[in-house]
Scaffold this motif. Sequence first.
Motif, PDB file in Angstrom:
ATOM      1  N   GLU A  86       0.827  -1.203   0.000  1.00 35.93           N
ATOM      2  CA  GLU A  86       0.000   0.000   0.000  1.00 35.93           C
ATOM      3  C   GLU A  86       0.864   1.256   0.000  1.00 35.93           C
ATOM      4  O   GLU A  86       0.567   2.231  -0.691  1.00 35.93           O
ATOM      5  CB  GLU A  86      -0.934   0.012   1.218  1.00 35.93           C
ATOM      6  CG  GLU A  86      -2.016  -1.056   1.161  1.00 35.93           C
ATOM      7  CD  GLU A  86      -1.513  -2.443   1.579  1.00 35.93           C
ATOM      8  OE1 GLU A  86      -0.451  -2.547   2.238  1.00 35.93           O
ATOM      9  OE2 GLU A  86      -2.185  -3.415   1.215  1.00 35.93           O
ATOM     10  N   GLU A  87       1.952   1.253   0.774  1.00 37.19           N
ATOM     11  CA  GLU A  87       2.846   2.409   0.804  1.00 37.19           C
ATOM     12  C   GLU A  87       3.538   2.609  -0.535  1.00 37.19           C
ATOM     13  O   GLU A  87       3.683   3.742  -1.006  1.00 37.19           O
ATOM     14  CB  GLU A  87       3.888   2.251   1.916  1.00 37.19           C
ATOM     15  CG  GLU A  87       3.299   2.361   3.306  1.00 37.19           C
ATOM     16  CD  GLU A  87       4.250   1.929   4.402  1.00 37.19           C
ATOM     17  OE1 GLU A  87       4.128   2.470   5.515  1.00 37.19           O
ATOM     18  OE2 GLU A  87       5.117   1.059   4.165  1.00 37.19           O
ATOM     19  N   LEU A  88       3.948   1.517  -1.170  1.00 36.22           N
ATOM     20  CA  LEU A  88       4.580   1.625  -2.487  1.00 36.22           C
ATOM     21  C   LEU A  88       3.595   2.167  -3.515  1.00 36.22           C
ATOM     22  O   LEU A  88       3.953   2.990  -4.359  1.00 36.22           O
ATOM     23  CB  LEU A  88       5.133   0.264  -2.931  1.00 36.22           C
ATOM     24  CG  LEU A  88       6.341  -0.238  -2.140  1.00 36.22           C
ATOM     25  CD1 LEU A  88       6.688  -1.663  -2.558  1.00 36.22           C
ATOM     26  CD2 LEU A  88       7.539   0.676  -2.326  1.00 36.22           C
ATOM     27  N   GLU A  89       2.338   1.726  -3.440  1.00 38.22           N
ATOM     28  CA  GLU A  89       1.320   2.244  -4.352  1.00 38.22           C
ATOM     29  C   GLU A  89       1.092   3.735  -4.103  1.00 38.22           C
ATOM     30  O   GLU A  89       0.929   4.508  -5.047  1.00 38.22           O
ATOM     31  CB  GLU A  89       0.013   1.470  -4.185  1.00 38.22           C
ATOM     32  CG  GLU A  89       0.085   0.068  -4.748  1.00 38.22           C
ATOM     33  CD  GLU A  89      -1.173  -0.749  -4.483  1.00 38.22           C
ATOM     34  OE1 GLU A  89      -2.238  -0.152  -4.229  1.00 38.22           O
ATOM     35  OE2 GLU A  89      -1.088  -1.980  -4.532  1.00 38.22           O
ATOM     36  N   GLU A  90       1.096   4.137  -2.834  1.00 41.09           N
ATOM     37  CA  GLU A  90       0.922   5.551  -2.519  1.00 41.09           C
ATOM     38  C   GLU A  90       2.086   6.377  -3.061  1.00 41.09           C
ATOM     39  O   GLU A  90       1.906   7.473  -3.588  1.00 41.09           O
ATOM     40  CB  GLU A  90       0.797   5.747  -1.011  1.00 41.09           C
ATOM     41  CG  GLU A  90       0.438   7.156  -0.610  1.00 41.09           C
ATOM     42  CD  GLU A  90       0.128   7.294   0.869  1.00 41.09           C
ATOM     43  OE1 GLU A  90       0.061   8.445   1.326  1.00 41.09           O
ATOM     44  OE2 GLU A  90      -0.054   6.275   1.553  1.00 41.09           O
ATOM     45  N   LEU A  91       3.301   5.840  -2.956  1.00 39.26           N
ATOM     46  CA  LEU A  91       4.466   6.521  -3.520  1.00 39.26           C
ATOM     47  C   LEU A  91       4.318   6.672  -5.028  1.00 39.26           C
ATOM     48  O   LEU A  91       4.639   7.723  -5.589  1.00 39.26           O
ATOM     49  CB  LEU A  91       5.755   5.766  -3.192  1.00 39.26           C
ATOM     50  CG  LEU A  91       6.214   5.845  -1.741  1.00 39.26           C
ATOM     51  CD1 LEU A  91       7.335   4.832  -1.474  1.00 39.26           C
ATOM     52  CD2 LEU A  91       6.679   7.239  -1.400  1.00 39.26           C
ATOM     53  N   GLU A  92       3.830   5.642  -5.698  1.00 41.86           N
ATOM     54  CA  GLU A  92       3.627   5.708  -7.150  1.00 41.86           C
ATOM     55  C   GLU A  92       2.589   6.773  -7.500  1.00 41.86           C
ATOM     56  O   GLU A  92       2.758   7.524  -8.463  1.00 41.86           O
ATOM     57  CB  GLU A  92       3.199   4.350  -7.711  1.00 41.86           C
ATOM     58  CG  GLU A  92       4.321   3.345  -7.792  1.00 41.86           C
ATOM     59  CD  GLU A  92       5.457   3.795  -8.696  1.00 41.86           C
ATOM     60  OE1 GLU A  92       5.211   4.447  -9.736  1.00 41.86           O
ATOM     61  OE2 GLU A  92       6.609   3.496  -8.362  1.00 41.86           O
TER      62      GLU A  92
END
Length: 107
Positions: A86-92
């Motif tokens: 979820e954090e990686l998706e938010e970064l994207e």
Amino acid sequence: MDKKAEILSALIDKRGSRRAFAEEIGIPPTTLQSMLSRGVGRASIDNVIKVCRALDITVEELVIMAEKQQPETIAAHHEGENWTDEELEELERFKAFVRSKRQQQGG
């Protein structure tokens, strides 16, 4: 596979099963698979919007990500840190937002 389909595939695969994702958003799994294999441009706009909404991105963000797609480098820049999917998706999503602002400013 086109860049938009590659991006969607990666985001969906991070969430788990493509079949479960398709059922969750109310489209047949075969329709989702066709969109990902034949290209987003050949899919109905309604289905593209459903997929993007479920991934918490706009169609515009998807287009921007595809135009500016770069190799996956998040892990290289954050070595030693543990990021959730979820954090990686938010970064994207944040990266797409920054890119869209840059594009709007003519940069």
